[in-house]
Scaffold this active site. Structure first.
Site, PDB file in Angstrom:
ATOM      1  N   ASP A   7       0.875  -1.170   0.000  1.00 49.22           N
ATOM      2  CA  ASP A   7       0.000   0.000   0.000  1.00 49.22           C
ATOM      3  C   ASP A   7       0.923   1.235   0.000  1.00 49.22           C
ATOM      4  O   ASP A   7       2.134   1.113   0.261  1.00 49.22           O
ATOM      5  CB  ASP A   7      -0.860  -0.043   1.272  1.00 49.22           C
ATOM      6  CG  ASP A   7      -1.585   1.259   1.521  1.00 49.22           C
ATOM      7  OD1 ASP A   7      -2.251   1.741   0.600  1.00 49.22           O
ATOM      8  OD2 ASP A   7      -1.467   1.794   2.648  1.00 49.22           O
ATOM      9  N   ASP A   9      -0.141   5.228   0.839  1.00 45.66           N
ATOM     10  CA  ASP A   9      -0.357   6.256   1.868  1.00 45.66           C
ATOM     11  C   ASP A   9      -0.483   5.627   3.248  1.00 45.66           C
ATOM     12  O   ASP A   9      -1.309   4.739   3.464  1.00 45.66           O
ATOM     13  CB  ASP A   9      -1.612   7.067   1.533  1.00 45.66           C
ATOM     14  CG  ASP A   9      -1.418   7.856   0.254  1.00 45.66           C
ATOM     15  OD1 ASP A   9      -0.479   8.666   0.211  1.00 45.66           O
ATOM     16  OD2 ASP A   9      -2.179   7.642  -0.704  1.00 45.66           O
TER      17      ASP A   9
HETATM   18  C1  XBP Z   1      -5.074   6.329   0.646  1.00 43.67           C
HETATM   19  C2  XBP Z   1      -6.162   7.137   0.068  1.00 43.67           C
HETATM   20  C3  XBP Z   1      -5.872   8.169  -0.934  1.00 43.67           C
HETATM   21  C4  XBP Z   1      -5.097   9.382  -0.455  1.00 43.67           C
HETATM   22  C5  XBP Z   1      -5.209  10.539  -1.416  1.00 43.67           C
HETATM   23  O1  XBP Z   1      -4.517   5.510  -0.342  1.00 43.67           O
HETATM   24  O2  XBP Z   1      -7.295   6.902   0.409  1.00 43.67           O
HETATM   25  O3  XBP Z   1      -7.104   8.602  -1.410  1.00 43.67           O
HETATM   26  O4  XBP Z   1      -5.615   9.828   0.784  1.00 43.67           O
HETATM   27  O5  XBP Z   1      -4.907  10.181  -2.708  1.00 43.67           O
HETATM   28  P1  XBP Z   1      -3.665   4.154  -0.003  1.00 43.67           P
HETATM   29  P2  XBP Z   1      -5.827  10.627  -3.961  1.00 43.67           P
HETATM   30  O6  XBP Z   1      -4.475   3.022  -0.640  1.00 43.67           O
HETATM   31  O7  XBP Z   1      -2.353   4.338  -0.687  1.00 43.67           O
HETATM   32  O8  XBP Z   1      -3.536   4.008   1.467  1.00 43.67           O
HETATM   33  O9  XBP Z   1      -6.210  12.049  -3.733  1.00 43.67           O
HETATM   34  O10 XBP Z   1      -4.958  10.443  -5.173  1.00 43.67           O
HETATM   35  O11 XBP Z   1      -7.015   9.710  -3.958  1.00 43.67           O
HETATM   36 MG    MG Z   2      -2.879   3.256   3.389  1.00 39.53          MG
END
Ligand code: XBP
Ligand code: MG
Length: 260
Positions: A7, A9
């Site tokens: 993953d 973020d």
């Molecule tokens: C986490 C998310 C993302 C980010 C923002 O993603 O929910 O939406 O907060 O990115 P991950 P965008 O699966 O990597 O934990 O604005 O591009 O959606």
């Molecule tokens: Mg995440």
């Protein structure tokens, strides 16, 4: 174990509070809007995965203009595009570090021939901005597959992103390990049948997780893991030996409730 699926973020780096949130607030300002998201409010909004979806949810919850759903959607798209530009600028300028132990584990995967993939709900441009800053111009070569928000019809907790990553890796779910930080991410991996290792993200310290192979506060905090990390490991970080130990323990005897 043939592959590790990352993953982005919260897992690779703590990008939400000081990255995406700050960039959203800058985008609101740039669009002449008075909205601002506090760190606390943003934590609540993380229940909605996907930045544009999160924004739309908040716009609906606060019944802000425009009332027309099409106009509202178009405005959310414009703000979100600006947000991603702001996010890339933050990554170029101040940047956000990788979480401790992430780079070590990636290098371990590379040196042992364990394939790596990205499975994220975030946009491809954001993944590029983050990983170019840390792994350099050739960051893409580190990964066999990079599956992002725009590649799927449904975002996590839907398993689609994991199905696509597994297909690209050409491995079965049980031949992979998912690295996640949040409940929606862990649910997505579970639903695809991929054993999940959770390094809790800053926003998810007290969150309740569904079934996990192992869970802890960070790859650099071996004492925090449940089931315990390998006591014999010489490394200060959670690594592939720990993953193999957890898999073997799971297959050998039953695990405490909540763990698989
Ligand atoms: C986490 C998310 C993302 C980010 C923002 O993603 O929910 O939406 O907060 O990115 P991950 P965008 O699966 O990597 O934990 O604005 O591009 O959606
Ligand atoms: Mg995440």
């Amino acid at each position: 174990m043939k592959a590790v699926i990352w993953d982005v973020d919260g897992t690779l780096a703590e990008t939400e509070r000081d990255g995406h949130r700050v960039a959203f607030n800058q985008a609101f300002e740039q669009h002449g809007l008075p909205w601002r998201w506090s760190a606390e409010r943003y934590g609540e909004l993380l229940a909605v995965t996907g930045g544009r979806e999160r924004l739309l949810f908040d716009m609906q919850a606060r019944a802000v203009e425009p009332a027309d759903p099409h106009e509202r959607d178009a405005l959310a798209r414009r703000i979100h595009a600006t947000k991603n530009e702001m996010y890339a600028a933050i990554m170029r300028q101040s940047g956000i570090p990788l979480r401790p132990g992430v780079r070590v584990l990636m290098e371990q995967c590379r040196s042992r021939g364990i394939l790596m993939a990205i499975a994220t709900t975030t946009s491809r441009d954001n993944v590029t901005a983050l990983l170019r800053a840390h792994l350099g111009e050739n960051w893409r070569e580190w990964f066999h597959a990079v599956v992002c928000g725009e590649d799927t019809a449904a975002k996590k907790p839907d398993p689609e992103v994991y199905h696509l990553a597994l297909a690209a890796l050409q491995v079965s779910p049980t031949e992979a390990i998912a690295m996640e930080d949040s409940p929606p991410g862990a649910l997505a991996a579970n639903a695809a049948g991929v054993p999940v290792v959770v390094a809790r993200g800053a926003y998810f310290r007290d969150a309740v997780f569904s079934t996990v192979l192992a869970i802890g506060d960070g790859l650099d905090l071996p004492a925090s893991w449940q089931p315990p990390a390998l006591p014999t490991s010489a490394s200060p970080f959670i690594g592939l030996e720990d993953f193999e130990h957890w898999l073997a323990a799971r297959d050998g005897h039953s695990m405490p409730a909540g763990l698989v």
